[in-house]
Design an enzyme around this catalytic site. Structure first.
Site, PDB file in Angstrom:
ATOM      1  N   ALA A  13       0.808  -1.228   0.000  1.00  0.00           N
ATOM      2  CA  ALA A  13       0.000   0.000   0.000  1.00  0.00           C
ATOM      3  C   ALA A  13       0.835   1.270   0.000  1.00  0.00           C
ATOM      4  CB  ALA A  13      -0.938  -0.017   1.207  1.00  0.00           C
ATOM      5  N   GLY A  15       3.511   1.657  -1.790  1.00  0.00           N
ATOM      6  CA  GLY A  15       4.271   1.724  -3.044  1.00  0.00           C
ATOM      7  C   GLY A  15       3.637   2.680  -4.032  1.00  0.00           C
ATOM      8  N   ASN A 132       3.988  -8.656  -9.904  1.00  0.00           N
ATOM      9  CA  ASN A 132       4.478  -9.490 -11.012  1.00  0.00           C
ATOM     10  C   ASN A 132       5.412 -10.616 -10.598  1.00  0.00           C
ATOM     11  OD1 ASN A 132       3.277  -8.565 -13.419  1.00  0.00           O
ATOM     12  ND2 ASN A 132       4.490  -6.685 -13.305  1.00  0.00           N
ATOM     13  N   ASP A 160      -3.423  -4.364 -20.141  1.00  0.00           N
ATOM     14  CA  ASP A 160      -3.039  -4.698 -21.516  1.00  0.00           C
ATOM     15  C   ASP A 160      -4.219  -4.463 -22.469  1.00  0.00           C
ATOM     16  OD1 ASP A 160      -0.513  -5.711 -20.479  1.00  0.00           O
ATOM     17  OD2 ASP A 160      -1.737  -7.321 -19.650  1.00  0.00           O
ATOM     18  N   ARG A 163      -4.327  -0.780 -22.975  1.00  0.00           N
ATOM     19  CA  ARG A 163      -3.237  -0.361 -23.867  1.00  0.00           C
ATOM     20  C   ARG A 163      -3.573  -0.707 -25.314  1.00  0.00           C
ATOM     21  NH1 ARG A 163       1.506  -2.707 -19.828  1.00  0.00           N
ATOM     22  NH2 ARG A 163       1.723  -0.796 -18.589  1.00  0.00           N
ATOM     23  N   HIS A 188       0.378 -12.038 -18.531  1.00  0.00           N
ATOM     24  CA  HIS A 188       0.749 -10.612 -18.508  1.00  0.00           C
ATOM     25  C   HIS A 188       2.272 -10.558 -18.652  1.00  0.00           C
ATOM     26  CE1 HIS A 188       0.982  -6.412 -17.549  1.00  0.00           C
ATOM     27  NE2 HIS A 188       1.746  -6.660 -16.507  1.00  0.00           N
TER      28      HIS A 188
HETATM   29  P1  NAD Z   1       6.764  -0.300  -5.502  1.00  0.00           P
HETATM   30  O1  NAD Z   1       8.145  -0.826  -5.318  1.00  0.00           O
HETATM   31  O2  NAD Z   1       6.587   1.156  -5.686  1.00  0.00           O
HETATM   32  O3  NAD Z   1       5.846  -0.740  -4.292  1.00  0.00           O
HETATM   33  C1  NAD Z   1       5.773  -2.068  -3.887  1.00  0.00           C
HETATM   34  C2  NAD Z   1       5.423  -2.067  -2.422  1.00  0.00           C
HETATM   35  O4  NAD Z   1       5.246  -3.424  -2.025  1.00  0.00           O
HETATM   36  C3  NAD Z   1       6.507  -1.463  -1.530  1.00  0.00           C
HETATM   37  O5  NAD Z   1       5.956  -0.436  -0.728  1.00  0.00           O
HETATM   38  C4  NAD Z   1       6.981  -2.645  -0.691  1.00  0.00           C
HETATM   39  O6  NAD Z   1       7.342  -2.267   0.639  1.00  0.00           O
HETATM   40  C5  NAD Z   1       5.731  -3.522  -0.712  1.00  0.00           C
HETATM   41  N1  NAD Z   1       5.995  -4.928  -0.422  1.00  0.00           N
HETATM   42  C6  NAD Z   1       7.058  -5.686  -0.753  1.00  0.00           C
HETATM   43  N2  NAD Z   1       6.941  -6.920  -0.263  1.00  0.00           N
HETATM   44  C7  NAD Z   1       5.745  -6.959   0.385  1.00  0.00           C
HETATM   45  C8  NAD Z   1       5.059  -7.955   1.123  1.00  0.00           C
HETATM   46  N3  NAD Z   1       5.588  -9.181   1.292  1.00  0.00           N
HETATM   47  N4  NAD Z   1       3.867  -7.652   1.673  1.00  0.00           N
HETATM   48  C9  NAD Z   1       3.334  -6.411   1.521  1.00  0.00           C
HETATM   49  N5  NAD Z   1       3.955  -5.430   0.845  1.00  0.00           N
HETATM   50  C10 NAD Z   1       5.143  -5.699   0.285  1.00  0.00           C
HETATM   51  O7  NAD Z   1       6.147  -1.116  -6.731  1.00  0.00           O
HETATM   52  P2  NAD Z   1       4.860  -0.759  -7.605  1.00  0.00           P
HETATM   53  O8  NAD Z   1       5.291   0.097  -8.741  1.00  0.00           O
HETATM   54  O9  NAD Z   1       3.757  -0.283  -6.727  1.00  0.00           O
HETATM   55  O10 NAD Z   1       4.520  -2.193  -8.233  1.00  0.00           O
HETATM   56  C11 NAD Z   1       4.073  -3.244  -7.413  1.00  0.00           C
HETATM   57  C12 NAD Z   1       4.009  -4.538  -8.209  1.00  0.00           C
HETATM   58  O11 NAD Z   1       3.023  -4.435  -9.220  1.00  0.00           O
HETATM   59  C13 NAD Z   1       5.311  -4.896  -8.945  1.00  0.00           C
HETATM   60  O12 NAD Z   1       5.540  -6.286  -8.835  1.00  0.00           O
HETATM   61  C14 NAD Z   1       5.014  -4.500 -10.375  1.00  0.00           C
HETATM   62  O13 NAD Z   1       5.823  -5.206 -11.289  1.00  0.00           O
HETATM   63  C15 NAD Z   1       3.564  -4.888 -10.473  1.00  0.00           C
HETATM   64  N6  NAD Z   1       2.782  -4.298 -11.559  1.00  0.00           N
HETATM   65  C16 NAD Z   1       1.865  -5.116 -12.170  1.00  0.00           C
HETATM   66  C17 NAD Z   1       1.068  -4.604 -13.185  1.00  0.00           C
HETATM   67  C18 NAD Z   1       0.056  -5.496 -13.868  1.00  0.00           C
HETATM   68  O14 NAD Z   1      -0.551  -5.082 -14.844  1.00  0.00           O
HETATM   69  N7  NAD Z   1      -0.199  -6.716 -13.426  1.00  0.00           N
HETATM   70  C19 NAD Z   1       1.188  -3.273 -13.581  1.00  0.00           C
HETATM   71  C20 NAD Z   1       2.132  -2.475 -12.930  1.00  0.00           C
HETATM   72  C21 NAD Z   1       2.934  -3.002 -11.914  1.00  0.00           C
HETATM   73  C1  LMR Z   2       3.303  -3.114 -16.676  1.00  0.00           C
HETATM   74  O1  LMR Z   2       2.834  -3.819 -17.570  1.00  0.00           O
HETATM   75  O2  LMR Z   2       3.399  -1.882 -16.789  1.00  0.00           O
HETATM   76  C2  LMR Z   2       3.730  -3.768 -15.384  1.00  0.00           C
HETATM   77  O3  LMR Z   2       3.569  -5.145 -15.454  1.00  0.00           O
HETATM   78  C3  LMR Z   2       5.104  -3.374 -14.974  1.00  0.00           C
HETATM   79  C4  LMR Z   2       6.156  -3.989 -15.853  1.00  0.00           C
HETATM   80  O4  LMR Z   2       7.051  -4.642 -15.318  1.00  0.00           O
HETATM   81  O5  LMR Z   2       6.090  -3.811 -17.064  1.00  0.00           O
END
Ligand code: NAD
Ligand code: LMR
Length: 329
Positions: A13, A15, A132, A160, A163, A188
């Site tokens: 939360a 992040g 991810n 996606d 996009r 994904h």
């Molecule tokens: P971020 O690094 O800004 O934030 C991640 C947060 O997760 C941090 O605050 C960290 O302290 C916390 N965290 C780490 N381990 C944890 C745990 N075990 N329990 C609870 N919290 C934990 O990253 P972000 O940019 O917010 O991205 C988060 C995730 O989402 C990444 O894995 C990113 O690749 C993924 N993502 C997925 C998609 C999708 O379409 N599926 C899109 C964008 C990002």
């Molecule tokens: C995205 O599609 O933007 C996320 O999954 C972050 C990444 O690693 O590309």
């Protein structure tokens, strides 16, 4: 506003995605303007100080729909009685990495989260995995929570779909709302398949409106597959606001009836539809009646589509075999 609040857990939360997502949920964007919410904000202990700052900001927004906030590093407390669990927490990839390279870092997080959801969440809990590689992380959590029906687990590919829709809209010179029936199949990852053969623009097949086959087959598919990478290269950070927006879109798509004739993309536990291996968390075109979803059946897939879908299925099988030790027998 006499309704019972919905409890929503968000991991990670503090992040980047969290910082966009929490305020959208609290403002009513996810469950509508009449539905109170209670946010369960789950973080790792070192991030609790930053999380406290976010709690202060949530308070200062004076959202009338926000009935409570539970900030915690304890999974049992965090998932207690939640109706939705949005599993965002985890490390994002950096430039030059594929998402599946995160399996070794993030995969294990989803064992404890799956177990804690099974033990603590409300009986109607639904789970959307964003961290991810989200399909396989979802598979790990789901297999570690056998008491939660498989139909309640999702991984996010709406980003996606979004996009893909904007690329088609720009090419056709139309508003994005004209683009419908856009199914993203599979993982994904860079193998996902945005299916332009079944998509429509203004009710007409995309292939009639955009007559440039080469652009569709090569540029369009590659742009969607590589959009996450392009954002990381441009921003130095992975997508956040658009990811948070897609989380809102996904939950709305699953909790409101799908428009007649249309569908939405989300990864669900495969029941073997379209010949995909059962148990893989695979993105399909899905329809919802507002409570339950169903995979849209009977779409025609030509040889090109079938080859793309086979490639993304193979990647998911490979990812699943890499985490076999994290899946209880
Ligand atoms: P971020 O690094 O800004 O934030 C991640 C947060 O997760 C941090 O605050 C960290 O302290 C916390 N965290 C780490 N381990 C944890 C745990 N075990 N329990 C609870 N919290 C934990 O990253 P972000 O940019 O917010 O991205 C988060 C995730 O989402 C990444 O894995 C990113 O690749 C993924 N993502 C997925 C998609 C999708 O379409 N599926 C899109 C964008 C990002
Ligand atoms: C995205 O599609 O933007 C996320 O999954 C972050 C990444 O690693 O590309």
């Amino acid at each position: 506003m006499n309704r019972k609040p919905i409890h929503i857990a968000v991991t990670g939360a503090a992040g980047q995605i969290g910082y966009s997502l929490l305020f959208r949920i609290a403002s009513g964007a996810m469950f509508g303007p009449e539905q109170p919410v209670i946010l369960h904000l789950i973080e790792i202990a070192p991030a609790l100080k930053a999380l406290n700052g976010i709690v202060m900001e949530l308070e200062d927004c004076v959202f009338p729909l926000l009935d409570g906030v539970v900030p915690t590093a304890d999974l049992n407390e965090g998932f207690k009685d939640v109706n939705w669990a949005l599993l965002v927490g985890g490390v994002p990839r950096k430039a030059g990495m594929e998402r599946k390279e995160l399996l070794g870092i993030n995969g294990r997080i989803f064992i404890g989260q799956g177990q804690a959801i099974q033990k603590n969440a409300a009986s109607d809990v639904r789970i959307l995995v964003v961290g991810n590689p989200c399909n396989t992380n979802c598979c790990i959590a789901m297999n570690n929570a056998p008491g939660v029906p498989r139909s309640r687990w999702y991984a996010m590919t709406k980003i996606d779909e979004n996009r893909a829709k904007i690329q088609l809209a720009k090419k056709a010179g139309v508003n994005v709302a004209a683009v419908t029936n856009l199914a993203v199949w599979g993982n994904h990852s860079s193998t996902m398949y945005p299916d332009y053969f079944n998509a429509k623009i203004g009710g007409r097949p995309v292939t009639d409106v955009i007559a440039n086959r080469e652009w569709l087959e090569k540029d369009f598919v590659a742009t969607v597959q590589e959009r996450g990478t392009a954002i990381i290269e441009a921003r130095g950070l992975s997508s956040a606001a658009s990811a948070a927006s897609a989380v809102v879109d996904t939950v709305r798509a699953l909790t409101t009836p799908t428009r007649k004739g249309d569908w939405s993309s989300v990864a669900v536990c495969s029941d073997g539809s379209y010949g995909i291996e059962k148990g893989l968390v695979f993105s399909y075109p899905v329809r919802s009646d507002g409570r339950n979803h169903e995979v849209v059946q009977g779409l025609s897939l030509n040889d090109f589509s079938r080859a793309k879908i086979a490639a993304t299925e193979n990647e998911l099988k490979e990812e699943k075999s890499l985490v076999a030790e994290l899946l209880p027998k």
